[in-house]
Design a protein around this motif. Structure first.
Motif, PDB file in Angstrom:
ATOM      1  N   ALA A  78      19.148 -38.277  29.636  1.00  9.29           N
ATOM      2  CA  ALA A  78      18.450 -39.226  30.522  1.00  9.29           C
ATOM      3  C   ALA A  78      17.312 -38.527  31.263  1.00  9.29           C
ATOM      4  CB  ALA A  78      19.445 -39.838  31.514  1.00  9.29           C
ATOM      5  N   VAL A  79      17.596 -37.318  31.756  1.00 11.59           N
ATOM      6  CA  VAL A  79      16.572 -36.592  32.527  1.00 11.59           C
ATOM      7  C   VAL A  79      15.375 -36.265  31.636  1.00 11.59           C
ATOM      8  CG1 VAL A  79      16.084 -34.377  33.675  1.00 11.59           C
ATOM      9  CG2 VAL A  79      18.153 -35.668  34.261  1.00 11.59           C
ATOM     10  N   ASN A  80      15.648 -35.760  30.431  1.00  7.53           N
ATOM     11  CA  ASN A  80      14.537 -35.376  29.550  1.00  7.53           C
ATOM     12  C   ASN A  80      13.723 -36.575  29.113  1.00  7.53           C
ATOM     13  OD1 ASN A  80      15.264 -32.737  29.749  1.00  7.53           O
ATOM     14  ND2 ASN A  80      16.519 -32.737  27.888  1.00  7.53           N
ATOM     15  N   GLN A  81      14.379 -37.732  29.022  1.00 11.05           N
ATOM     16  CA  GLN A  81      13.668 -38.925  28.573  1.00 11.05           C
ATOM     17  C   GLN A  81      12.741 -39.476  29.660  1.00 11.05           C
ATOM     18  OE1 GLN A  81      16.272 -41.873  26.944  1.00 11.05           O
ATOM     19  NE2 GLN A  81      14.600 -43.190  26.260  1.00 11.05           N
ATOM     20  N   PHE A  82      13.204 -39.440  30.909  1.00  6.64           N
ATOM     21  CA  PHE A  82      12.469 -40.162  31.952  1.00  6.64           C
ATOM     22  C   PHE A  82      11.827 -39.290  33.028  1.00  6.64           C
ATOM     23  CE2 PHE A  82      15.777 -43.177  30.463  1.00  6.64           C
ATOM     24  CZ  PHE A  82      14.934 -44.135  29.935  1.00  6.64           C
ATOM     25  N   LEU A  83      12.259 -38.042  33.158  1.00  2.00           N
ATOM     26  CA  LEU A  83      11.761 -37.231  34.278  1.00  2.00           C
ATOM     27  C   LEU A  83      11.111 -35.948  33.784  1.00  2.00           C
ATOM     28  CD1 LEU A  83      14.919 -37.516  36.600  1.00  2.00           C
ATOM     29  CD2 LEU A  83      12.911 -39.001  36.590  1.00  2.00           C
ATOM     30  N   HIS A  84      10.155 -35.445  34.550  1.00  2.00           N
ATOM     31  CA  HIS A  84       9.510 -34.174  34.194  1.00  2.00           C
ATOM     32  C   HIS A  84      10.110 -33.083  35.051  1.00  2.00           C
ATOM     33  CE1 HIS A  84       6.648 -36.165  31.672  1.00  2.00           C
ATOM     34  NE2 HIS A  84       6.424 -37.032  32.648  1.00  2.00           N
ATOM     35  N   ILE A  85      11.240 -32.584  34.631  1.00  2.00           N
ATOM     36  CA  ILE A  85      11.905 -31.528  35.389  1.00  2.00           C
ATOM     37  C   ILE A  85      12.713 -30.679  34.413  1.00  2.00           C
ATOM     38  CG2 ILE A  85      13.947 -32.941  35.959  1.00  2.00           C
ATOM     39  CD1 ILE A  85      13.765 -31.555  38.801  1.00  2.00           C
ATOM     40  N   ASP A  86      12.767 -29.395  34.696  1.00  2.00           N
ATOM     41  CA  ASP A  86      13.478 -28.475  33.818  1.00  2.00           C
ATOM     42  C   ASP A  86      14.949 -28.412  34.247  1.00  2.00           C
ATOM     43  OD1 ASP A  86      14.087 -26.399  32.104  1.00  2.00           O
ATOM     44  OD2 ASP A  86      13.429 -24.865  33.529  1.00  2.00           O
ATOM     45  N   LEU A  87      15.817 -28.942  33.396  1.00  2.00           N
ATOM     46  CA  LEU A  87      17.253 -28.929  33.713  1.00  2.00           C
ATOM     47  C   LEU A  87      17.894 -27.742  32.992  1.00  2.00           C
ATOM     48  CD1 LEU A  87      18.650 -31.100  35.453  1.00  2.00           C
ATOM     49  CD2 LEU A  87      19.595 -32.053  33.360  1.00  2.00           C
ATOM     50  N   ARG A  88      18.701 -26.966  33.715  1.00  2.00           N
ATOM     51  CA  ARG A  88      19.354 -25.800  33.099  1.00  2.00           C
ATOM     52  C   ARG A  88      20.853 -25.955  33.222  1.00  2.00           C
ATOM     53  NH1 ARG A  88      18.520 -20.875  36.205  1.00  2.00           N
ATOM     54  NH2 ARG A  88      19.041 -19.687  34.372  1.00  2.00           N
ATOM     55  N   TYR A  89      21.546 -25.611  32.152  1.00  2.00           N
ATOM     56  CA  TYR A  89      23.010 -25.599  32.185  1.00  2.00           C
ATOM     57  C   TYR A  89      23.432 -24.220  32.670  1.00  2.00           C
ATOM     58  CZ  TYR A  89      27.790 -25.588  30.310  1.00  2.00           C
ATOM     59  OH  TYR A  89      29.145 -25.504  30.156  1.00  2.00           O
ATOM     60  N   LEU A  90      24.045 -24.172  33.845  1.00  2.00           N
ATOM     61  CA  LEU A  90      24.353 -22.864  34.439  1.00  2.00           C
ATOM     62  C   LEU A  90      25.800 -22.440  34.229  1.00  2.00           C
ATOM     63  CD1 LEU A  90      22.482 -20.900  35.900  1.00  2.00           C
ATOM     64  CD2 LEU A  90      23.259 -21.833  38.058  1.00  2.00           C
TER      65      LEU A  90
END
Ligand SMILES: Nc1ncnc2c1ncn2[C@@H]1O[C@H](COP(=O)(O)OP(=O)(O)O)[C@@H](O)[C@H]1O
Ligand SMILES: [Mg+2]
Length: 296
Positions: A213-225
């Motif tokens: 969802a984040v990659n589709q709609f938002l411009h932010i780098d999400l990291r799995y920590l």
């Protein structure tokens, strides 16, 4: 307790004075939904970092639902409220936790950092200058949700760790928070910790749903920590008011938190931080700009 804590923080300060090479990393632990294990993850990660020789300061900023002290069975005598009233310095209210971690207890009588007067914020800022640079880490336990305090603490931190669990509501609420931070406040990167799930497969499934969802709609780098398993020792430790990583160091939850702390440590020299502990508190002077508008 506080006298002891004061001398402790003085020791930390002296140690810090000889270790000024790296700036304090300010990491907020946040979540869209309450009860996902934010405080538990933060406290045990803080202790794990202290076990790795780091000077760690925890800031209980979940003002409505303060509970770091309760979780650790620590008696708190003074809070930020006493600092604002001029009765105590910040150094004097800091209490000592397991492995020598330091804790700024939540401010009883202060329901929102955004409601502080300009004078109170200036006092806080000045107090922080006295301890700035003494710590390797400042970990902040933010409230849950998308209220103004949550936005403030996340925007003022160098790094954001958003805690989710596998429940759909935790994912939709995390998405709502990430959306506000990204669209309204220009956050560029958020790390995800998946807590209280049965297996790594479940953790990755939860992360994938959110990141799609984040990659589709938002411009932010999400990291799995990382991920932390569901483990009955957590409830036992909470009941005993002890940190699970101390009470059950070889439980699977403690091992997972240890590797999560290693992961954070690996980033130590790699990450470009947007400011140190002074940056964090200087944002206080501009606090009214946070969280006043969003369209989540
Ligand atoms: N990994 C876990 N395994 C089992 N129970 C957990 C785990 N993480 C959290 N919990 C349970 O969830 C409760 C809420 O955790 P807490 O850290 O207080 O949540 P939050 O700060 O997000 O509101 C804890 O008291 C504990 O009983
Ligand atoms: Mg909490």
């Amino acid at each position: 307790m506080n006298n002891h804590a004061t001398s402790h923080s003085q020791v930390v300060k002296e140690q810090g004075a000889t270790q000024m090479s790296t700036p304090t990393r300010v990491i907020s632990f946040t979540s869209g939904k309450g009860g996902v294990g934010k405080t538990h993850s933060l406290v045990n990660t803080g202790i794990a970092l202290a076990q790795r020789g780091r000077n760690v300061l925890l800031f209980d900023a979940d003002l409505g639902l303060a509970n770091i002290d309760v979780l650790l069975g620590i008696q708190v005598e003074y809070t930020l409220h006493d600092v604002f009233e001029g009765r105590k310095t910040l150094d004097e209210i800091i209490v000592e936790g397991p492995e020598g971690i330091s804790i700024i207890p939540a401010a009883s009588g202060v329901d929102s950092i955004c409601n502080l007067t300009f004078q109170e914020r200036s006092i806080l800022l000045q107090s922080v200058e006295g301890i700035a640079g003494s710590y390797d880490y400042l970990l902040i336990d933010t409230p849950a949700g998308i209220g103004s305090d949550v936005i403030y603490f996340n925007c003022a931190s160098n790094e954001i760790v958003c805690v989710i669990n596998g429940e759909p509501t935790s994912l939709t609420d995390a998405y709502a928070l990430i959306k506000v931070l990204s669209r309204k406040y220009g956050e560029k990167s958020i790390s995800i910790l998946v807590n209280n799930v049965a297996s790594e497969k479940h953790a990755q499934q939860a992360y994938s749903r959110l990141s799609r969802a984040v990659n589709q709609f938002l411009h932010i780098d999400l990291r799995y920590l990382g991920w932390v398993p569901s483990d009955a020792t957590v409830r036992d430790a909470v009941t005993d008011q002890r940190a699970v990583i101390q009470e059950y160091p070889s439980s699977k939850v403690s091992l997972a938190i240890s590797s999560f702390a290693d992961r954070i440590e690996e980033d130590y020299h790699r990450l470009k931080v947007k400011g140190g502990v002074q940056f964090f508190f200087q944002q206080l002077l501009d606090v009214n700009n946070y969280g006043k508008e969003y369209d989540a």
